[in-house]
Design a protein around this motif. Structure first.
Motif, short mmCIF file in Angstrom:
data_model
loop_
_atom_site.label_atom_id
_atom_site.label_comp_id
_atom_site.label_asym_id
_atom_site.label_seq_id
_atom_site.Cartn_x
_atom_site.Cartn_y
_atom_site.Cartn_z
N TYR A 65 41.96 79.51 -57.06
CA TYR A 65 42.44 79.28 -58.43
C TYR A 65 43.00 80.57 -59.00
CZ TYR A 65 41.82 78.31 -63.50
OH TYR A 65 41.99 78.16 -64.85
N ALA A 66 44.23 80.49 -59.47
CA ALA A 66 44.81 81.63 -60.20
C ALA A 66 45.05 81.17 -61.62
CB ALA A 66 46.11 82.08 -59.55
N LEU A 67 44.33 81.77 -62.56
CA LEU A 67 44.43 81.26 -63.92
C LEU A 67 45.66 81.79 -64.64
CD1 LEU A 67 41.47 82.67 -66.05
CD2 LEU A 67 41.67 83.15 -63.63
N GLN A 68 45.96 81.10 -65.75
CA GLN A 68 47.14 81.43 -66.53
C GLN A 68 47.08 82.92 -66.92
OE1 GLN A 68 47.70 78.53 -69.59
NE2 GLN A 68 49.68 79.35 -70.21
N VAL A 77 49.16 89.67 -56.68
CA VAL A 77 47.73 89.97 -56.53
C VAL A 77 46.90 88.72 -56.87
CG1 VAL A 77 45.78 91.31 -57.43
CG2 VAL A 77 47.95 92.45 -56.92
N ALA A 78 47.27 88.05 -57.96
CA ALA A 78 46.53 86.84 -58.36
C ALA A 78 46.62 85.78 -57.26
CB ALA A 78 47.07 86.30 -59.68
N LEU A 79 47.80 85.68 -56.64
CA LEU A 79 47.99 84.71 -55.56
C LEU A 79 47.16 85.09 -54.33
CD1 LEU A 79 49.60 82.25 -54.51
CD2 LEU A 79 51.37 83.86 -53.77
N VAL A 123 42.67 74.19 -50.93
CA VAL A 123 43.46 73.84 -52.11
C VAL A 123 43.79 75.09 -52.91
CG1 VAL A 123 43.44 72.56 -54.29
CG2 VAL A 123 42.25 71.63 -52.30
N LEU A 124 44.96 75.09 -53.49
CA LEU A 124 45.40 76.21 -54.31
C LEU A 124 45.77 75.65 -55.69
CD1 LEU A 124 45.85 79.19 -53.74
CD2 LEU A 124 48.14 78.63 -52.93
N LEU A 125 45.10 76.15 -56.73
CA LEU A 125 45.43 75.75 -58.11
C LEU A 125 46.08 76.95 -58.78
CD1 LEU A 125 42.04 74.07 -59.19
CD2 LEU A 125 43.99 73.01 -58.03
N LEU A 126 47.31 76.80 -59.21
CA LEU A 126 48.05 77.93 -59.78
C LEU A 126 48.52 77.57 -61.19
CD1 LEU A 126 50.25 78.83 -56.67
CD2 LEU A 126 48.06 79.84 -57.33
N ASP A 127 48.00 78.28 -62.18
CA ASP A 127 48.35 77.98 -63.58
C ASP A 127 49.46 78.91 -64.05
OD1 ASP A 127 48.44 77.08 -66.16
OD2 ASP A 127 46.27 77.16 -66.47
N GLU A 128 50.65 78.40 -64.13
CA GLU A 128 51.85 79.15 -64.53
C GLU A 128 51.95 80.49 -63.78
OE1 GLU A 128 53.28 78.96 -68.40
OE2 GLU A 128 52.13 77.21 -68.97
N PRO A 129 52.02 80.41 -62.45
CA PRO A 129 52.05 81.65 -61.66
C PRO A 129 53.34 82.44 -61.88
CG PRO A 129 52.52 79.76 -60.26
CD PRO A 129 52.10 79.21 -61.61
#
Ligand code: ADP
Ligand code: MG
Length: 249
Positions: A81-84, A145-147, A157-163
């Motif tokens: 998970y990469a948050l906004q 880095v967040a990715l 699973v990959l959750l990406l919030d406005e990457p």
């Protein structure tokens, strides 16, 4: 991969999500899109159990998400998970941010180094920037880095919030191209949030268009264009037409 049944979420007076049903397919990239405040981030956080739904349930790989405890932690390790905004720890270097969870899980140092090298290669992250703090990185590097952090444990699973939020157009274009290549190479289930329809069409196998806590339509951009389920779909698409580069007349 995810099945939502009658899932709703309220924060005080704000109904962030009305009861909704949604199926997100395995091995594909699904893009959540819609106006600011429509519930995209809330939906993403329900998928990895960071939020509990008020009603309904979330199934992950056929099983209801565990309420809490070790079972939920085990699921979280399968869901990167990469948050906004990236959500990087400002006092930790890029490398430390990426490897935090692996260290917490007591991976051997050699395995951590090997995985980090793989991820730097995958995301085209420059080695000399690894020891910098997030505040000393460019916006694009912070997103990389967040990715890498989201990918560190090799999740399903990959959750990406406005990457790709808040990046200048050139950097954004580079990262869009890289992300698509990464999704293709990894073949993981990806759920990505954006408010840019062109980006959604470029990166997504499918699009989920949301409005005010509800799913308006799920499908490809062609489906949304040719068979809009609601006048809002057409309005949303038309509002995303680029401006002409030259003024008329
Ligand atoms: P989006 O990501 O689509 O912009 P969000 O999911 O962040 O939308 O928010 C949906 C709605 O829920 C908004 O009205 C927002 O203000 C509200 N909301 C989200 N998180 C919280 C929270 N932790 N506390 C109170 N309200 C929240
Ligand atoms: Mg959001």
């Amino acid at each position: 991969m995810f099945l939502l049944e009658g899932v709703s979420k309220r924060f005080g007076a704000a109904q962030a999500l009305h009861p909704l049903d949604l199926s997100l397919p395995k091995g594909a990239t699904t893009v959540l899109i819609g106006p600011s405040g429509c519930g995209k981030s809330t939906l993403l956080r329900l998928l990895n159990g960071l939020l509990r739904p008020d009603t309904g349930r979330v199934l992950f790989d056929g099983q209801p998400l565990p309420e809490d405890g070790d079972a939920l932690l085990a699921v979280r390790q399968r869901v990167g998970y990469a948050l906004q905004g990236g959500g990087l720890f400002p006092h930790l270097t890029g490398a430390r941010n990426v490897t935090l969870m692996a260290r917490h899980l007591r991976w051997p140092e050699a395995r951590i180094r090997e995985r980090l090298a793989r991820l730097m290669d995958l995301t085209r992250f420059p080695a000399e920037a690894l020891e910098r703090l997030p505040g000393e990185l460019s916006g694009g590097q912070r997103q990389r880095v967040a990715l890498m952090r989201a990918l560190m444990l090799d999740p399903d699973v990959l959750l990406l919030d406005e990457p790709l939020g808040a990046l200048d157009p050139l950097v954004r274009h580079d990262l869009q191209t890289d992300l698509r290549g990464i999704f293709e190479r990894l073949g993981k289930t990806v759920v990505l949030v954006t408010h840019d329809l062109a980006e959604a069409a470029f990166l997504g196998d499918g699009i989920v268009l949301m409005r005010e806590g509800q799913v308006v339509q799920q499908g490809t951009l062609d489906d949304l264009e040719a068979r809009p389920k609601d006048p809002f779909v057409t309005r949303f698409i038309q509002a995303q037409r680029p401006l002409p580069l030259r003024r008329p007349g």
